[in-house]
Design a protein around this motif. Structure first.
Motif, PDB file in Angstrom:
ATOM      1  N   VAL A   1       0.840  -1.204   0.000  1.00 53.92           N
ATOM      2  CA  VAL A   1       0.000   0.000   0.000  1.00 53.92           C
ATOM      3  C   VAL A   1       0.872   1.249   0.000  1.00 53.92           C
ATOM      4  O   VAL A   1       0.624   2.205  -0.757  1.00 53.92           O
ATOM      5  CB  VAL A   1      -0.952   0.000   1.213  1.00 53.92           C
ATOM      6  N   ALA A   2       1.906   1.251   0.841  1.00 53.93           N
ATOM      7  CA  ALA A   2       2.820   2.394   0.884  1.00 53.93           C
ATOM      8  C   ALA A   2       3.499   2.591  -0.470  1.00 53.93           C
ATOM      9  O   ALA A   2       3.616   3.731  -0.968  1.00 53.93           O
ATOM     10  CB  ALA A   2       3.870   2.177   1.979  1.00 53.93           C
ATOM     11  N   SER A   3       3.934   1.500  -1.084  1.00 51.69           N
ATOM     12  CA  SER A   3       4.602   1.582  -2.390  1.00 51.69           C
ATOM     13  C   SER A   3       3.660   2.140  -3.452  1.00 51.69           C
ATOM     14  O   SER A   3       4.073   2.930  -4.314  1.00 51.69           O
ATOM     15  CB  SER A   3       5.100   0.193  -2.817  1.00 51.69           C
ATOM     16  N   TRP A   4       2.392   1.743  -3.400  1.00 49.34           N
ATOM     17  CA  TRP A   4       1.406   2.224  -4.366  1.00 49.34           C
ATOM     18  C   TRP A   4       1.209   3.730  -4.245  1.00 49.34           C
ATOM     19  O   TRP A   4       1.154   4.439  -5.247  1.00 49.34           O
ATOM     20  CB  TRP A   4       0.083   1.489  -4.160  1.00 49.34           C
ATOM     21  N   PHE A   5       1.129   4.232  -3.017  1.00 52.44           N
ATOM     22  CA  PHE A   5       0.972   5.679  -2.828  1.00 52.44           C
ATOM     23  C   PHE A   5       2.204   6.427  -3.326  1.00 52.44           C
ATOM     24  O   PHE A   5       2.091   7.462  -4.012  1.00 52.44           O
ATOM     25  CB  PHE A   5       0.717   5.995  -1.354  1.00 52.44           C
ATOM     26  N   ILE A   6       3.384   5.930  -2.998  1.00 50.69           N
ATOM     27  CA  ILE A   6       4.617   6.597  -3.437  1.00 50.69           C
ATOM     28  C   ILE A   6       4.703   6.588  -4.957  1.00 50.69           C
ATOM     29  O   ILE A   6       5.062   7.601  -5.580  1.00 50.69           O
ATOM     30  CB  ILE A   6       5.845   5.906  -2.788  1.00 50.69           C
TER      31      ILE A   6
ATOM     32  N   LEU B   1       6.048  13.868  -9.826  1.00 48.47           N
ATOM     33  CA  LEU B   1       6.990  14.319  -8.807  1.00 48.47           C
ATOM     34  C   LEU B   1       8.387  13.821  -9.158  1.00 48.47           C
ATOM     35  O   LEU B   1       8.611  12.620  -9.294  1.00 48.47           O
ATOM     36  CB  LEU B   1       6.573  13.798  -7.424  1.00 48.47           C
ATOM     37  N   GLU B   2       9.338  14.764  -9.307  1.00 42.37           N
ATOM     38  CA  GLU B   2      10.672  14.417  -9.785  1.00 42.37           C
ATOM     39  C   GLU B   2      11.381  13.472  -8.815  1.00 42.37           C
ATOM     40  O   GLU B   2      11.225  13.573  -7.596  1.00 42.37           O
ATOM     41  CB  GLU B   2      11.518  15.678  -9.984  1.00 42.37           C
ATOM     42  N   THR B   3      12.182  12.595  -9.386  1.00 42.61           N
ATOM     43  CA  THR B   3      12.882  11.593  -8.584  1.00 42.61           C
ATOM     44  C   THR B   3      13.725  12.189  -7.462  1.00 42.61           C
ATOM     45  O   THR B   3      13.709  11.661  -6.339  1.00 42.61           O
ATOM     46  CB  THR B   3      13.767  10.706  -9.497  1.00 42.61           C
ATOM     47  N   PRO B   4      14.475  13.297  -7.681  1.00 44.89           N
ATOM     48  CA  PRO B   4      15.262  13.839  -6.561  1.00 44.89           C
ATOM     49  C   PRO B   4      14.400  14.312  -5.387  1.00 44.89           C
ATOM     50  O   PRO B   4      14.831  14.263  -4.239  1.00 44.89           O
ATOM     51  CB  PRO B   4      16.015  15.020  -7.193  1.00 44.89           C
ATOM     52  N   ARG B   5      13.167  14.774  -5.657  1.00 46.60           N
ATOM     53  CA  ARG B   5      12.299  15.288  -4.597  1.00 46.60           C
ATOM     54  C   ARG B   5      11.475  14.177  -3.949  1.00 46.60           C
ATOM     55  O   ARG B   5      11.059  14.307  -2.796  1.00 46.60           O
ATOM     56  CB  ARG B   5      11.366  16.370  -5.158  1.00 46.60           C
ATOM     57  N   LEU B   6      11.228  13.115  -4.671  1.00 43.43           N
ATOM     58  CA  LEU B   6      10.367  12.048  -4.182  1.00 43.43           C
ATOM     59  C   LEU B   6      10.838  11.464  -2.845  1.00 43.43           C
ATOM     60  O   LEU B   6      10.063  11.397  -1.881  1.00 43.43           O
ATOM     61  CB  LEU B   6      10.235  10.954  -5.246  1.00 43.43           C
ATOM     62  N   PRO B   7      12.110  11.049  -2.732  1.00 36.25           N
ATOM     63  CA  PRO B   7      12.535  10.470  -1.452  1.00 36.25           C
ATOM     64  C   PRO B   7      12.501  11.470  -0.303  1.00 36.25           C
ATOM     65  O   PRO B   7      12.326  11.079   0.858  1.00 36.25           O
ATOM     66  CB  PRO B   7      13.963   9.981  -1.726  1.00 36.25           C
ATOM     67  N   LEU B   8      12.641  12.768  -0.614  1.00 33.15           N
ATOM     68  CA  LEU B   8      12.589  13.777   0.445  1.00 33.15           C
ATOM     69  C   LEU B   8      11.200  13.833   1.072  1.00 33.15           C
ATOM     70  O   LEU B   8      11.059  13.940   2.296  1.00 33.15           O
ATOM     71  CB  LEU B   8      12.973  15.151  -0.110  1.00 33.15           C
ATOM     72  N   PHE B   9      10.167  13.757   0.230  1.00 32.24           N
ATOM     73  CA  PHE B   9       8.806  13.782   0.767  1.00 32.24           C
ATOM     74  C   PHE B   9       8.451  12.466   1.458  1.00 32.24           C
ATOM     75  O   PHE B   9       7.667  12.458   2.413  1.00 32.24           O
ATOM     76  CB  PHE B   9       7.814  14.121  -0.343  1.00 32.24           C
ATOM     77  N   VAL B  10       9.029  11.371   0.998  1.00 35.90           N
ATOM     78  CA  VAL B  10       8.832  10.095   1.699  1.00 35.90           C
ATOM     79  C   VAL B  10       9.462  10.173   3.090  1.00 35.90           C
ATOM     80  O   VAL B  10       8.848   9.766   4.094  1.00 35.90           O
ATOM     81  CB  VAL B  10       9.423   8.928   0.895  1.00 35.90           C
TER      82      VAL B  10
ATOM     83  N   SER C   1      -1.616  19.335   1.964  1.00 36.67           N
ATOM     84  CA  SER C   1      -0.576  19.267   0.935  1.00 36.67           C
ATOM     85  C   SER C   1      -1.215  19.188  -0.445  1.00 36.67           C
ATOM     86  O   SER C   1      -2.431  19.073  -0.579  1.00 36.67           O
ATOM     87  CB  SER C   1       0.355  18.078   1.174  1.00 36.67           C
ATOM     88  N   THR C   2      -0.399  19.240  -1.471  1.00 26.45           N
ATOM     89  CA  THR C   2      -0.894  19.242  -2.852  1.00 26.45           C
ATOM     90  C   THR C   2      -1.141  17.809  -3.334  1.00 26.45           C
ATOM     91  O   THR C   2      -0.568  16.849  -2.797  1.00 26.45           O
ATOM     92  CB  THR C   2       0.118  19.908  -3.787  1.00 26.45           C
ATOM     93  N   PRO C   3      -1.980  17.658  -4.385  1.00 23.75           N
ATOM     94  CA  PRO C   3      -2.226  16.304  -4.927  1.00 23.75           C
ATOM     95  C   PRO C   3      -0.966  15.621  -5.426  1.00 23.75           C
ATOM     96  O   PRO C   3      -0.903  14.386  -5.453  1.00 23.75           O
ATOM     97  CB  PRO C   3      -3.199  16.570  -6.083  1.00 23.75           C
ATOM     98  N   LEU C   4       0.058  16.397  -5.778  1.00 28.61           N
ATOM     99  CA  LEU C   4       1.296  15.818  -6.288  1.00 28.61           C
ATOM    100  C   LEU C   4       2.118  15.163  -5.188  1.00 28.61           C
ATOM    101  O   LEU C   4       2.634  14.059  -5.356  1.00 28.61           O
ATOM    102  CB  LEU C   4       2.123  16.900  -6.997  1.00 28.61           C
ATOM    103  N   ILE C   5       2.239  15.838  -4.054  1.00 26.61           N
ATOM    104  CA  ILE C   5       3.128  15.340  -2.996  1.00 26.61           C
ATOM    105  C   ILE C   5       2.394  14.543  -1.923  1.00 26.61           C
ATOM    106  O   ILE C   5       3.021  13.770  -1.189  1.00 26.61           O
ATOM    107  CB  ILE C   5       3.920  16.483  -2.336  1.00 26.61           C
TER     108      ILE C   5
END
Length: 238
Positions: A65-70, A78-87, A158-162
């Motif tokens: 479930v977590a993987s699906w949301f990410i 959402l750009e790859t460099p920013r993705l892990p930061l929000f995770v 938060s925004t729909p993107l993040i």
């Protein structure tokens, strides 16, 4: 003439009994029974099944479930460099949610019939039978109710993107929390950090139940001033 005190019969299903304890429930539930065999909760075998959850169910259910949301945040752009930061932000947010839920929901003081009953189902059973391995982690159905409320809050702020990435991080934090919690009760850590965490958490169970609400970390106990005082043995060592 004083009313006769209600006495819980441990040989009968407990959930229908604990509500009758009234204002004596708080004292009763914090007198732990150390046996590894858990009590029966309900007369109904069907209901009883849903009160028991093995620890490995948590990662099996929630990691996908977590993987699906990410992945949804990635799919939305959402750009790859920013993705892990929000995770990582989501994991950090979970540590605060863990503290707040444990302190203000799991340790709410009750004395009504339904208040005692619901609290026992939610967290009181864990304090009464701390070594019951099948009543330690959250059943997925109950966790889903809390998760849905957190998801609604994340979408609001938060925004729909993040939002999916943050919520996915929160779910990862939850999985780490529940697995860590299980390990602190049933594992035998050899290194300093997990040994310290185990001691910190067992202190919450057996010495000062009103303090020490952090499980994966004592961070928020330090921030909010709920770190328990050292035991006499620890004070002597210092």
């Amino acid at each position: 003439m004083a009313a006769k005190k209600f006495v819980v019969d441990l040989n009968k299903p407990l959930v229908c009994q604990v509500g009758h304890l009234g204002d004596e429930y708080e004292e009763w539930v914090h007198q732990p029974i150390m046996g590894k065999e858990g009590p029966r909760f309900f007369h109904s075998g069907v209901l009883e099944v849903f009160t028991r959850t093995a620890w490995w169910v948590i990662p099996i259910v929630w990691l996908p479930v977590a993987s699906w949301f990410i992945y949804n945040s990635f799919r939305l752009g959402l750009e790859t460099p920013r993705l892990p930061l929000f995770v990582l932000l989501g994991i950090f947010v979970w540590t605060l949610a863990e503290y707040l839920l444990h302190r203000f929901l799991f340790h709410v003081q009750t004395k009504s019939y339904w208040g005692n009953t619901l609290h026992y189902l939610l967290h009181g059973c864990h304090h009464k039978h701390p070594m019951d391995s099948l009543r330690l982690v959250f059943p997925p159905a109950a966790a889903a109710i809390i998760a849905s409320m957190i998801w609604s809050l994340v979408k609001l702020v938060s925004t729909p993107l993040i939002a999916p990435a943050v919520f996915g991080g929160i779910l990862l934090g939850y999985v780490m929390y529940d697995c860590t919690h299980y390990y602190l009760h049933h594992g035998q850590p050899k290194s300093d950090v997990p040994r310290s965490l185990k001691k910190y958490h067992l202190n919450h169970h057996y010495r000062v139940q009103s303090l020490g609400f952090g499980i994966t970390s004592p961070l928020w106990d330090k921030v909010f001033g709920t770190v328990p005082p050292p035991s006499k043995a620890d004070a002597k060592r210092r």
